[in-house]
Design an enzyme around this catalytic site. Structure first.
Site, short mmCIF file in Angstrom:
data_model
loop_
_atom_site.label_atom_id
_atom_site.label_comp_id
_atom_site.label_asym_id
_atom_site.label_seq_id
_atom_site.Cartn_x
_atom_site.Cartn_y
_atom_site.Cartn_z
N ASP A 1 0.64 7.62 -3.84
CA ASP A 1 0.04 7.42 -2.53
C ASP A 1 1.19 7.34 -1.51
O ASP A 1 1.91 6.35 -1.47
CB ASP A 1 -0.79 6.13 -2.54
CG ASP A 1 -1.38 5.79 -1.17
OD1 ASP A 1 -1.08 6.49 -0.19
OD2 ASP A 1 -2.16 4.81 -1.11
N LYS B 1 -1.15 8.05 9.73
CA LYS B 1 0.11 7.33 9.91
C LYS B 1 1.21 8.30 10.37
O LYS B 1 1.80 8.11 11.41
CB LYS B 1 0.54 6.65 8.61
CG LYS B 1 -0.17 5.34 8.32
CD LYS B 1 -1.52 5.48 7.68
CE LYS B 1 -2.24 4.17 7.56
NZ LYS B 1 -2.75 3.90 6.23
N TRP C 1 -2.41 -2.12 -1.10
CA TRP C 1 -3.02 -0.81 -1.32
C TRP C 1 -3.02 -0.45 -2.80
O TRP C 1 -4.00 0.11 -3.31
CB TRP C 1 -2.34 0.27 -0.48
CG TRP C 1 -2.73 0.17 0.96
CD1 TRP C 1 -1.90 -0.12 2.01
CD2 TRP C 1 -4.04 0.29 1.52
NE1 TRP C 1 -2.63 -0.17 3.18
CE2 TRP C 1 -3.93 0.07 2.91
CE3 TRP C 1 -5.30 0.56 0.98
CZ2 TRP C 1 -5.04 0.13 3.77
CZ3 TRP C 1 -6.40 0.61 1.83
CH2 TRP C 1 -6.26 0.40 3.21
C1 LIG Z 1 -3.75 3.52 5.29
C2 LIG Z 1 -3.53 3.54 3.85
C3 LIG Z 1 -4.56 3.77 2.93
C4 LIG Z 1 -6.01 3.91 3.35
O1 LIG Z 1 -6.24 5.10 4.00
P1 LIG Z 1 -7.70 5.50 4.52
O2 LIG Z 1 -7.49 6.84 5.11
O3 LIG Z 1 -8.13 4.46 5.50
O4 LIG Z 1 -8.60 5.54 3.34
C5 LIG Z 1 -4.24 3.84 1.59
N1 LIG Z 1 -2.98 3.67 1.16
C6 LIG Z 1 -1.97 3.42 2.01
C7 LIG Z 1 -0.58 3.27 1.48
C8 LIG Z 1 -2.20 3.36 3.38
O5 LIG Z 1 -1.19 3.12 4.23
#
Ligand SMILES: *Cc1c(COP(=O)(O)O)cnc(C)c1O
Length: 365
Positions: free
Chosen positions: A176, A200, A105
């Site tokens: 993030d 999540k 990511w």
């Molecule tokens: C799932 C995830 C993303 C992507 O998220 P989207 O909502 O699909 O754009 C980005 N960073 C991390 C750490 C993730 O777990």
């Protein structure tokens, strides 16, 4: 009784059962309005109340001071990969940014940022196949010429999580937290901006939480930045510049109430620690299952492991499904097995998984 499996999916992931039940109960007739929450205007009083309450709950849970804004935006975390540089470069007065790369990511976020500016990768664990966090003494320096420092707190695919907040030398720290927000307490004051897509730990897919410090919301976006991608406009319009994703927002609101009811982040943090330890302890006890991650940085949310032979993966996943353990197939980039064990996964789910792993090991070694 309804049939429900333990769902180890990485995202969209399991939601707390009480939340689903409440949503079901009030689906057709929300708070005696005679209509579903899906069918009402985002600008009307009832929905505004939902929005305001959810924002207050985020503030309460994380103890957020007044100089931060709480936004609920569409577009997922991937949109944030672009929104962050588009807004925080202050219309080009900054030419570069600093990123830490500890997983896939982070790598994707960097590729996105490179569309807008130079990126200095100040710490990178790619040479270990993203199984660790580089030692601090190996980190490159960064300074006030960098618009911000970005990192991914929990790398969902690689199963690597920061047990500390990186020192940011007074430049804004951007994080993030998509896959571990609300899984343990953290001090928001150390951050300039935190974002997390909901699917999540916060609700269904379709909405993303953004917590942004006021001075960063006031930076000038690059000229070509679309209105929807401007933090300042979203702040001004209370995340309702356009029709916001009302249903996911409502669901996130229910999850936030559930988090409070669980005793907040202290209590959830302890539960999550215990759940992860149970699983890792078992993996470490056998030679059959292997987790490749540096023990110091193992994720409490996404536990990845491999079997002695790749050919067993499919069998493992299929047999697990037969006993009600769902979503264990590893990410398509890595293969192997991944058990995502977010807030909503009860400890019973871990116990059932470990029991299954023991049986599978006996039958296949
Ligand atoms: C799932 C995830 C993303 C992507 O998220 P989207 O909502 O699909 O754009 C980005 N960073 C991390 C750490 C993730 O777990």
């Amino acid at each position: 009784m309804m049939h429900r499996v333990f769902n180890f999916s990485a995202g969209p992931a399991m939601l707390p059962e009480e939340v689903m039940q409440q949503a079901q109960k009030e689906f057709m007739d929300w708070h005696n309005l005679g209509t579903s929450v899906m069918e009402i205007s985002h600008r009307g009083k009832p929905f505004k109340a939902i929005a305001e309450e959810s924002i207050q709950d985020v503030r309460d849970i994380l103890n957020i001071p007044d100089n931060y804004h709480v936004l609920f935006l569409a577009g997922g975390s991937r949109s944030q990969f672009a929104m962050v540089p588009m807004n925080l470069l202050d219309n080009g007065s900054y030419k570069k940014t600093a990123y830490i790369q500890t997983g896939i990511w982070g790598q994707i976020a960097i590729a996105e940022a490179k569309r807008y500016c130079d990126v200095d990768i100040i710490a990178d664990s790619e040479n270990t196949r993203f199984t660790t966090i580089p030692e601090k003494k190996e980190w490159k320096t960064f300074d006030k010429q960098h618009a911000y420092l970005h990192y991914v707190d929990n790398e969902t695919i690689n199963g690597v999580e920061f047990p500390f907040i990186p020192e940011s030398n007074n430049i804004p720290l951007v994080c993030d937290m998509s896959s571990n927000i609300f899984s343990r307490p953290f001090d928001i004051n150390q951050f300039g901006l935190v974002y997390a897509c909901a699917q999540k730990n916060l609700g269904p897919a379709g909405i993303t939480l953004v917590i942004i410090r006021d001075d960063l919301a006031k930076r000038t976006p690059l000229d070509a930045t679309p209105s929807m991608f401007r933090y300042s406009l979203q702040v001004e319009n209370n995340s309702m510049l356009n029709t916001c994703p009302t249903f996911p927002w409502y669901m996130a609101g229910l999850v936030l109430k559930w988090i409070k009811k669980q005793g907040g982040l202290e209590a959830l943090g302890k539960k999550n620690q215990k759940k992860a330890e149970k699983l890792y302890n078992y993996i470490d006890k056998t030679d059959f299952y292997t987790n490749p991650v540096d023990h110091r940085y193992r994720s409490r949310m996404n536990v990845i492991f491999t079997l002695p032979e790749k050919s067993l993966d499919e069998k493992f996943v299929a047999e697990a499904e037969k006993v009600g353990l769902y979503g264990l197939k590893g990410h398509r980039f890595l293969g192997g097995i991944r058990a995502s064990i977010y807030n909503a996964m009860p400890e019973k789910g871990i116990d059932t998984l470990v029991d299954f792993m023991k049986t599978f090991e006996k039958e296949n070694s």
